[in-house]
Design a protein around this motif. Structure first.
Motif, PDB file in Angstrom:
ATOM      1  N   ASN A  66      44.676  25.463  48.945  1.00 17.31           N
ATOM      2  CA  ASN A  66      44.291  26.274  47.917  1.00 17.31           C
ATOM      3  C   ASN A  66      43.239  27.550  48.745  1.00 17.31           C
ATOM      4  O   ASN A  66      42.272  27.326  48.980  1.00 17.31           O
ATOM      5  CB  ASN A  66      43.267  25.636  47.005  1.00 17.31           C
ATOM      6  N   TYR A  67      43.876  28.293  48.919  1.00 19.16           N
ATOM      7  CA  TYR A  67      43.312  29.568  49.984  1.00 19.16           C
ATOM      8  C   TYR A  67      42.038  30.189  48.909  1.00 19.16           C
ATOM      9  O   TYR A  67      41.137  30.213  49.733  1.00 19.16           O
ATOM     10  CB  TYR A  67      44.271  30.713  50.269  1.00 19.16           C
ATOM     11  N   TYR A  68      42.511  30.799  47.833  1.00 18.58           N
ATOM     12  CA  TYR A  68      41.398  31.187  46.940  1.00 18.58           C
ATOM     13  C   TYR A  68      41.718  31.493  45.469  1.00 18.58           C
ATOM     14  O   TYR A  68      43.104  31.404  45.213  1.00 18.58           O
ATOM     15  CB  TYR A  68      40.774  32.539  47.296  1.00 18.58           C
ATOM     16  N   GLN A  69      40.834  31.220  44.769  1.00 17.69           N
ATOM     17  CA  GLN A  69      41.281  31.753  43.263  1.00 17.69           C
ATOM     18  C   GLN A  69      39.975  32.376  42.629  1.00 17.69           C
ATOM     19  O   GLN A  69      38.762  32.028  43.039  1.00 17.69           O
ATOM     20  CB  GLN A  69      41.283  30.554  42.029  1.00 17.69           C
ATOM     21  N   ILE A  70      40.295  33.663  42.240  1.00 19.48           N
ATOM     22  CA  ILE A  70      39.120  34.691  42.031  1.00 19.48           C
ATOM     23  C   ILE A  70      39.739  34.988  40.519  1.00 19.48           C
ATOM     24  O   ILE A  70      40.665  35.628  40.233  1.00 19.48           O
ATOM     25  CB  ILE A  70      38.969  35.865  42.919  1.00 19.48           C
ATOM     26  N   GLY A  71      38.595  35.034  39.606  1.00 19.10           N
ATOM     27  CA  GLY A  71      38.763  35.575  38.351  1.00 19.10           C
ATOM     28  C   GLY A  71      37.486  36.154  37.740  1.00 19.10           C
ATOM     29  O   GLY A  71      36.535  35.987  38.128  1.00 19.10           O
ATOM     30  N   GLU A  72      37.912  37.150  36.765  1.00 18.90           N
ATOM     31  CA  GLU A  72      36.919  37.709  36.049  1.00 18.90           C
ATOM     32  C   GLU A  72      37.524  38.272  34.640  1.00 18.90           C
ATOM     33  O   GLU A  72      38.512  38.695  34.420  1.00 18.90           O
ATOM     34  CB  GLU A  72      36.400  39.090  36.591  1.00 18.90           C
ATOM     35  N   THR A  73      36.673  37.887  33.627  1.00 16.50           N
ATOM     36  CA  THR A  73      36.837  38.232  32.119  1.00 16.50           C
ATOM     37  C   THR A  73      35.580  39.023  31.807  1.00 16.50           C
ATOM     38  O   THR A  73      34.464  38.205  32.047  1.00 16.50           O
ATOM     39  CB  THR A  73      37.531  37.359  31.430  1.00 16.50           C
ATOM     40  N   GLY A  74      35.747  39.801  30.591  1.00 20.28           N
ATOM     41  CA  GLY A  74      34.512  40.426  30.322  1.00 20.28           C
ATOM     42  C   GLY A  74      34.687  41.579  29.240  1.00 20.28           C
ATOM     43  O   GLY A  74      35.858  41.768  28.770  1.00 20.28           O
ATOM     44  N   VAL A  75      33.589  42.288  28.666  1.00 11.66           N
ATOM     45  CA  VAL A  75      33.608  43.214  27.726  1.00 11.66           C
ATOM     46  C   VAL A  75      32.815  44.319  28.164  1.00 11.66           C
ATOM     47  O   VAL A  75      31.571  43.873  28.765  1.00 11.66           O
ATOM     48  CB  VAL A  75      33.372  42.837  26.508  1.00 11.66           C
ATOM     49  N   GLY A  76      33.255  45.769  28.234  1.00 12.23           N
ATOM     50  CA  GLY A  76      32.396  46.919  28.568  1.00 12.23           C
ATOM     51  C   GLY A  76      32.322  47.757  27.370  1.00 12.23           C
ATOM     52  O   GLY A  76      33.100  47.718  26.332  1.00 12.23           O
ATOM     53  N   VAL A  77      31.051  48.171  27.128  1.00 17.98           N
ATOM     54  CA  VAL A  77      30.742  48.882  25.861  1.00 17.98           C
ATOM     55  C   VAL A  77      30.038  50.412  26.321  1.00 17.98           C
ATOM     56  O   VAL A  77      28.742  50.361  26.921  1.00 17.98           O
ATOM     57  CB  VAL A  77      29.646  48.200  25.158  1.00 17.98           C
TER      58      VAL A  77
END
Length: 459
Positions: A66-77
């Protein structure tokens, strides 16, 4: 193409006709779409301030590693005052992560903002687009009124052309009937020996002349109906077919309305009532928005970004309660500053100069258009007054010719006149009647033209 006839034998008034045109004519219906276009443009511009969900996920696995796992989730206002707020959740995992990408095992919540401190703080492209989109409604409403103004003027002129042609035909039909009655009387007098044969020929030629006149007048009525039919449509853009004997309203003989005060009111309030001038004023407002935005670009760009970082759900990460607030602000954060400023500002200064030149051009255009509209109103109103005088004179002339014809008819009955003189009197009366009809129709068209010049036809 399917056509739906109008019911025969009805009185079709100008008010009914124009109401039908405004409600169903394709050009009028197209003009009605402009308001919907404006609503769509405004919604599109306001969309720049809609909150947005975002996210991404990136993973690499190779050779059972597993070289890498990168994640992001969100909301912009986005906000109206220039700042953009963001809340997101980030997570990483893997054996070959960059040091700066390593996060707590429970992931990390990022809560922060990006704020312009100079350029864009008081005004920016997003706010400018919303204000310009709000002006689109004024632009399109002015365009809609201009389209209807021109359409209803053409329709009104066609209607009064039809009224004139219809009344001309009725005049010749009445004259033909009188000629036939006179021929019958003359022929009977000839049989009784009271009139010479030449009088019957004279009376017969009068019938033939009136038949020719009636035939020509019928052609004009038919052509006027064809022209009128262009303005009559039904739902789903189905053209209507006018079926004779549809009758128009009568040309007015009563006193004319007092128009001078209304014209003065229009002249004094052109800036606020004429759609052409409203459109130019709206353009000036739009240029003011552009100028404000161009002035904003003369400022340096100085944006600050600040984000609070958490360990899982814990932003403080401190066991000392007194130090929690300080830890929140000084320990777990990420911030940065962006600065940008062109040294010569040539692009920015040129953009501002171009807008100001456009403003001067628009001001000159407004002055020229206002004067042109004033001249059109005054000239059409002066012509209206002249035609009004012509109507009054021709009404007196018709009354005088009718009195002469009645006197000549009495003399003819007692044998003191000839059929030739009687026909000549009648011809003069008919010519005067037709001229009166022409001026009456022209007067009604000029009434509409004065309203058109003031931009007041249609709703």
């Amino acid at each position: 193409m399917a056509q739906s006839p109008i019911v025969e034998g009805e009185i079709f008034t100008l008010e009914q006709f124009l109401g039908w045109v405004e409600a169903h004519h394709p050009v009028a219906r197209q003009a009605g779409l402009l308001n919907r276009f404006a609503d769509a443009e405004l919604m599109k511009a306001r969309g720049a301030f809609d909150p947005k969900l975002f996210g991404y996920y990136d993973q690499k696995s190779f050779d059972n590693k597993n070289y890498y796992q990168i994640g992001e989730t969100g909301v912009g206002v986005p906000t109206w005052f220039g700042a953009d707020f963001k809340v997101s959740y980030n997570w990483t995992d893997g054996i070959f992560l960059n040091d700066e990408e390593e996060l707590p095992a429970a992931g990390q919540i990022v809560a922060g903002f990006n704020m312009p401190l100079l350029r864009g703080m008081m005004f920016d492209e997003r706010r400018a687009q919303v204000q310009q989109a709000e002006l689109v409604a004024q632009f399109n409403e002015a365009d809609r009124r201009l389209i209807l103004n021109d359409l209803l003027l053409d329709a009104t002129e066609s209607y009064w052309n039809w009224v004139y042609a219809y009344n001309e035909l009725q005049t010749f039909i009445e004259a033909l009937e009188l000629a036939r009655q006179r021929f019958d009387i003359t022929r009977e007098s000839y049989y009784q020996g009271d009139k010479p044969a030449i009088d019957t020929l004279e009376a017969l030629t009068q019938i033939q002349m009136r038949q020719v006149d009636s035939s020509d007048a019928q052609v004009l009525v038919d052509n006027a109906l064809v022209d009128l039919s262009y303005f009559l449509w039904y739902e789903e853009a189905i053209p209507l077919k006018i079926v004779a004997p549809l009758q128009p309203e009568q040309l007015p003989i009563a006193a004319y309305p007092a128009y001078a005060n209304q014209v003065q009111v229009w002249l004094q309030n052109l800036e606020t009532i004429h759609p052409d001038l409203i459109a130019i004023r709206t353009k000036q407002t739009e240029l003011e928005i552009k100028e404000r935005l161009k002035r904003e670009f003369l400022k340096p760009q100085l944006d600050i970004e600040y984000n609070l970082l958490s360990d899982g759900l814990d932003f403080v990460n401190s066991s000392n309660g007194d130090a929690q607030l300080m830890a929140l602000l000084t320990d777990n954060y990420k911030w940065g500053v962006t600065f940008n400023f062109p040294l010569f500002l040539r692009k920015e200064r040129a953009g501002l100069d171009l807008v100001r030149l456009e403003q001067q051009d628009t001001q000159l255009k407004f002055a020229a258009k206002e004067l042109d509209i004033e001249n059109k109103i005054v000239m059409n109103y002066q012509l209206l007054r002249t035609v009004e005088q012509q109507v009054d004179l021709n009404q007196e002339l018709v009354a005088n010719y009718r009195a002469l014809l009645e006197a000549e008819t009495e003399k003819f009955r007692f044998g003191e006149s000839s059929i030739f003189l009687l026909n000549n009197r009648e011809q003069k009366l008919i010519e005067a009647q037709l001229k009166l009809l022409k001026f009456q129709a022209e007067y009604r068209k000029l009434l509409a033209k004065v309203e058109w010049a003031a931009g007041q036809l249609g709703s």
